[in-house]
Motif scaffolding. Structure first.
Motif, PDB file in Angstrom:
ATOM      1  N   THR A  87       6.228   2.732 -13.162  1.00 47.42           N
ATOM      2  CA  THR A  87       6.485   1.923 -11.994  1.00 47.42           C
ATOM      3  C   THR A  87       5.793   2.062 -10.693  1.00 47.42           C
ATOM      4  OG1 THR A  87       8.439   1.498 -13.168  1.00 47.42           O
ATOM      5  CG2 THR A  87       8.189   0.815 -10.943  1.00 47.42           C
ATOM      6  N   ARG A  88       5.837   3.463 -10.567  1.00 45.82           N
ATOM      7  CA  ARG A  88       5.223   3.888  -9.059  1.00 45.82           C
ATOM      8  C   ARG A  88       3.735   3.780  -9.303  1.00 45.82           C
ATOM      9  NH1 ARG A  88       7.653   9.695  -7.019  1.00 45.82           N
ATOM     10  NH2 ARG A  88       9.936   8.802  -6.549  1.00 45.82           N
ATOM     11  N   GLU A 123       1.399   1.252  -6.877  1.00 42.45           N
ATOM     12  CA  GLU A 123       0.197   2.003  -6.144  1.00 42.45           C
ATOM     13  C   GLU A 123      -0.911   1.332  -6.343  1.00 42.45           C
ATOM     14  OE1 GLU A 123       0.718   5.891  -7.247  1.00 42.45           O
ATOM     15  OE2 GLU A 123       1.777   6.480  -5.687  1.00 42.45           O
ATOM     16  N   ARG A 124      -0.914   0.760  -7.544  1.00 41.99           N
ATOM     17  CA  ARG A 124      -2.458   0.095  -7.892  1.00 41.99           C
ATOM     18  C   ARG A 124      -2.339  -1.583  -7.388  1.00 41.99           C
ATOM     19  NH1 ARG A 124      -4.398  -3.955 -11.257  1.00 41.99           N
ATOM     20  NH2 ARG A 124      -2.371  -4.562 -11.849  1.00 41.99           N
ATOM     21  N   LEU A 125      -1.086  -2.103  -7.221  1.00 43.34           N
ATOM     22  CA  LEU A 125      -1.031  -3.276  -6.733  1.00 43.34           C
ATOM     23  C   LEU A 125      -1.246  -3.285  -5.100  1.00 43.34           C
ATOM     24  CD1 LEU A 125       1.902  -4.935  -8.470  1.00 43.34           C
ATOM     25  CD2 LEU A 125      -0.161  -5.649  -8.537  1.00 43.34           C
ATOM     26  N   ASP A 146      -0.707  -0.506   4.915  1.00 41.82           N
ATOM     27  CA  ASP A 146       0.087   0.587   4.679  1.00 41.82           C
ATOM     28  C   ASP A 146       0.550   0.602   3.217  1.00 41.82           C
ATOM     29  OD1 ASP A 146       2.231   2.452   4.449  1.00 41.82           O
ATOM     30  OD2 ASP A 146       3.192   1.955   6.221  1.00 41.82           O
ATOM     31  N   PRO A 147      -0.003   1.174   2.320  1.00 45.17           N
ATOM     32  CA  PRO A 147       0.161   0.893   0.973  1.00 45.17           C
ATOM     33  C   PRO A 147       1.228   1.671   0.381  1.00 45.17           C
ATOM     34  CG  PRO A 147      -1.666   2.678   1.131  1.00 45.17           C
ATOM     35  CD  PRO A 147      -1.204   2.151   2.842  1.00 45.17           C
ATOM     36  N   THR A 148       2.390   1.375   0.847  1.00 45.58           N
ATOM     37  CA  THR A 148       3.768   1.990   0.521  1.00 45.58           C
ATOM     38  C   THR A 148       4.476   0.969   0.190  1.00 45.58           C
ATOM     39  OG1 THR A 148       4.416   2.576   2.763  1.00 45.58           O
ATOM     40  CG2 THR A 148       2.896   4.245   1.611  1.00 45.58           C
ATOM     41  N   LEU A 149       5.839   1.201  -0.452  1.00 51.95           N
ATOM     42  CA  LEU A 149       6.903   0.418  -0.515  1.00 51.95           C
ATOM     43  C   LEU A 149       7.495   0.038   0.791  1.00 51.95           C
ATOM     44  CD1 LEU A 149       7.246  -0.761  -3.227  1.00 51.95           C
ATOM     45  CD2 LEU A 149       9.436   0.546  -3.339  1.00 51.95           C
ATOM     46  N   LEU A 159       8.399  -3.526 -14.066  1.00 49.92           N
ATOM     47  CA  LEU A 159       6.928  -2.648 -14.280  1.00 49.92           C
ATOM     48  C   LEU A 159       6.725  -1.158 -14.804  1.00 49.92           C
ATOM     49  CD1 LEU A 159       6.062  -3.193 -10.325  1.00 49.92           C
ATOM     50  CD2 LEU A 159       5.306  -4.575 -12.127  1.00 49.92           C
ATOM     51  N   GLY A 160       8.184  -0.900 -15.407  1.00 51.23           N
ATOM     52  CA  GLY A 160       8.118   0.434 -15.808  1.00 51.23           C
ATOM     53  C   GLY A 160       7.487   0.496 -17.507  1.00 51.23           C
TER      54      GLY A 160
END
Length: 270
Positions: free
Chosen positions: A46-47, A51-53, A59-62, A268-269
């Motif tokens: 999932t992570r 990260e790809r999306l 700020d490419p973080t959740l 997503l997992g």
């Protein structure tokens, strides 16, 4: 109802927009906390997909995308207007029992928005841009639905029409729950995360979060909104109100993080 969230260390109780359906849940800090808590519980797969999306985001973080849906009115007014009703659902007048035909006939409420956007996110045949947008909505709306007044009374716009005065500062009940109670504690994001991570999880996860259990989340939030005392008996309130209700707000943030992780893992997992 895009309901404004809280800003990191400010102790000021910010007045929230009073127009129908126009206010945010939790505030910027609150949404970041939900996203950070969720990240703790994500599967490696999932992570990796998140990260790809998020590649190319400022700020490419959740946590970095957690307040995006509340900022649409500034950056994309058309989408902001179209999605404005996706932040809440008013079910308190019906004993906190959600009826889609009555409360969300066109899918324009937080319950159906979570379902719709999670479905888009999980569909790997869709364009990446659609799935990225859906991820931003899911992260935000799962936070929203756990703010009790986002599933409360329509007659007072989720507490926006209920004016209160805390320690000499005027605000409204919705704004107090969005950000005022947490800001008044004077903790920064790191301190809040440490505090919330140490809390036991007082919720049983649904057996299958896909489609998300957004009805159950909304109804549970509503049952908090109608508890005796959440609406104060008088406009002037003090520390006793904060001491009584802040633990509930903290618990909802903690639960929201866990439910968001479960939803993202299911979508997503792999």
């Amino acid at each position: 109802m895009t309901r404004p969230l809280f800003f990191a260390t400010s102790l000021v109780l910010v007045a929230v927009l009073a127009a129908p359906g126009e206010a945010s849940a939790w505030g910027r800090l609150g949404h970041r906390l939900v996203a950070a808590l969720a990240w703790d519980d994500l599967k490696p797969a999932t992570r990796a997909e998140i990260e790809r999306l998020l590649q190319g985001e400022p700020d490419p973080t959740l946590p970095g995308i957690a307040s995006w849906a509340d900022e649409l009115r500034e950056h994309d007014p058309d989408l902001g207007k179209r999605s404005s009703k996706w932040h809440y659902v008013n079910i308190a007048e019906d004993d906190c029992h959600y009826l889609q035909a009555k409360h969300c006939p066109n899918g324009d409420c937080v319950v159906e928005a979570i379902r719709m956007q999670t479905k888009i996110l999980a569909d790997r045949s869709r364009p990446q841009a659609e799935r990225l947008q859906a991820l931003k909505f899911v992260v935000h709306f799962v936070g929203d639905v756990h703010q009790p007044l986002h599933a409360g009374y329509g007659r007072d716009k989720g507490g926006n029409d209920v004016q209160v005065n805390l320690n000499g500062k005027g605000t409204n009940l919705h704004s107090l729950w969005d950000s005022g109670m947490l800001n008044a504690a004077g903790l920064d994001e790191a301190a809040w995360l440490q505090r919330l991570r140490a809390m036991p999880l007082a919720v049983k996860l649904p057996r299958s979060p896909l489609p998300p259990a957004s009805i159950e989340w909304a109804e549970a939030s509503c049952r908090i909104a109608v508890r005796p005392g959440l609406y104060p008996s008088r406009a002037v309130i003090g520390q006793d109100y904060l001491d009584t209700w802040r633990p509930t707000a903290e618990s909802q943030l903690r639960i929201a993080g866990t439910q968001l992780a479960a939803t993202l893992n299911a979508a997503l997992g792999g």
